[in-house]
Design an enzyme around this catalytic site. Structure first.
Site, short mmCIF file in Angstrom:
data_model
loop_
_atom_site.label_atom_id
_atom_site.label_comp_id
_atom_site.label_asym_id
_atom_site.label_seq_id
_atom_site.Cartn_x
_atom_site.Cartn_y
_atom_site.Cartn_z
N LYS A 36 2.13 9.92 85.04
CA LYS A 36 1.32 11.15 85.04
C LYS A 36 0.55 11.27 83.73
CE LYS A 36 3.41 13.78 81.86
NZ LYS A 36 2.83 13.88 80.59
N ALA A 91 9.47 9.64 85.89
CA ALA A 91 9.03 8.99 87.13
C ALA A 91 10.20 8.21 87.74
CB ALA A 91 7.86 8.05 86.83
N ASP A 148 9.18 17.18 83.75
CA ASP A 148 8.11 16.51 84.50
C ASP A 148 8.58 15.95 85.84
OD1 ASP A 148 6.38 16.84 82.33
OD2 ASP A 148 6.88 14.88 81.48
O1 C5P Z 1 12.32 18.35 79.93
P1 C5P Z 1 12.45 17.13 79.12
O2 C5P Z 1 13.88 16.67 79.01
O3 C5P Z 1 11.54 16.02 79.55
O4 C5P Z 1 12.00 17.54 77.65
C1 C5P Z 1 12.24 16.73 76.53
C2 C5P Z 1 12.07 17.55 75.27
O5 C5P Z 1 10.70 17.91 75.08
C3 C5P Z 1 12.81 18.87 75.26
O6 C5P Z 1 14.14 18.70 74.81
C4 C5P Z 1 12.00 19.70 74.27
O7 C5P Z 1 12.28 19.35 72.94
C5 C5P Z 1 10.57 19.22 74.54
N1 C5P Z 1 9.88 20.08 75.53
C6 C5P Z 1 9.47 21.33 75.12
N2 C5P Z 1 8.83 22.16 76.02
C7 C5P Z 1 8.60 21.75 77.27
C8 C5P Z 1 9.00 20.47 77.71
C9 C5P Z 1 9.65 19.65 76.79
O8 C5P Z 1 9.65 21.72 73.95
N3 C5P Z 1 7.98 22.56 78.12
#
Ligand code: C5P
Length: 315
Positions: free
Chosen positions: A26, A121, A153
């Protein structure tokens, strides 16, 4: 969410043969980042777009849960319980009451830690593949609900196409767009950038007021998707994390400049970077820009891609 699977009503469920799932990378056409929330995530207002760089996950019957990998950067990925693919398979098994037994093999083409959601993904692919292998028959929306617990994501990569993401990115809704194919050049950088580090850097820059003004609404971008001119879409692209990625990796400024000098309509950092993506006028222009970027040595590798494409799909 669904009724638990019971061995006694097991008219053989699922399939015996391998299930192969392709899942796209993406990019974010608009990545508006709001304030840091209590839970450590940032409120997002984003437009996701799935592009034609794919990973492939094959699921076979097995007595335990195992994962093997080949391809882009896989020597660097843990194959243990921290791997998102393993976590996805276990989450689906837990939620449907089936034993988490499968032999999974992942062929990677999406760069690691590149801002292209490669790990997310793969988690989406594991949900779709294991759902078919185990015959648990969840709908895309039910899979997306489990996906939200795995990463912000992941729900988008179950759906694919072009979609609006709100909340921390996990709340995905379709957008009204013309059936236009957009042509991209994807400049893969040497090494990766950590997503949490990029978000923290943005908070730091904002506190020091060294970041540009926030992007705000997705209205201009959504209007650009309802018309066919790539020049209009190019003018609407934006990423609030770009300042942070550039601060952490100053060499990306030269990559962005080189792509635009080579004829791209616009270039932006993809997600939290360090991959840069460029919008081209058409497929031939994209090939030319990629060749020029490769010759200039401003990235590890330049690839062409188109979008939107479907999310995680069998076949
Ligand atoms: O959701 P995911 O595990 O992919 O996110 C990884 C990190 O990216 C989170 O722990 C956070 O630090 C940051 N993040 C964020 N705000 C979001 C998505 C991700 O701060 N909306």
């Amino acid at each position: 969410m669904t009724e638990a699977w019971r061995p006694e009503d097991d008219e053989p469920r699922g399939v015996s043969g391998p299930v192969r799932v392709r899942v796209p990378a993406k990019i974010n056409l608009h990545l508006g980042v709001g304030p840091l929330r209590q839970d450590g995530y940032h409120e997002l207002n984003t437009v996701y777009h799935a592009i034609s760089i794919h990973d492939e996950l094959t699921a076979r019957r097995g007595d335990t849960l195992t994962l093997t990998m080949a391809g882009e950067g896989t020597g660097e990925l843990a194959l243990d319980e921290s791997n998102l693919v393993i976590r996805a398979a276990r989450a689906l098994a837990r939620s449907t009451g089936v034993p988490p037994h499968a032999r999974l093999h992942l062929r990677k083409q999406i760069p690691l830690a590149g801002g292209l959601a490669g790990g997310s993904a793969d988690a989406a692919a594991a949900l779709v593949a294991c759902d078919a292998l185990w015959g648990t028959g969840l709908s895309r929306d039910e899979l997306a609900e489990i996906a939200a617990g795995l990463g912000s994501d992941v729900p988008f990569l179950i759906h694919g196409g072009t979609a609006l993401g709100t909340g921390r990115g996990e709340a995905v809704s379709p957008v009204l767009a013309r059936p236009t194919v957009w042509h991209w050049v994807v400049a893969v950088a040497e090494g990766g950038l950590s997503t949490p580090v990029a978000y923290r850097e943005l908070d730091r820059l904002r506190a020091a007021r060294a970041a540009g003004p926030p992007l705000g609404s997705t209205d201009t971008l959504l209007a650009a998707l309802r018309q066919p001119d790539p020049g209009v879409l190019a003018a609407a692209l934006g990423n609030d994390l770009q300042d942070a990625a550039l601060a952490l990796r100053p060499s990306l400024a030269a990559t962005l400049k080189a792509g635009e000098a080579a004829g791209a309509l616009a270039g932006i950092v993809s997600g939290s970077g360090p991959t840069c993506v460029f919008l081209a006028t058409g497929a031939a222009d994209a090939e030319g820009i990629a060749a020029e970027l490769d010759a200039l040595d401003v990235c590890r590798e330049a690839r062409t891609a188109h979008g939107p494409v479907a999310g995680a799909r069998i076949g």
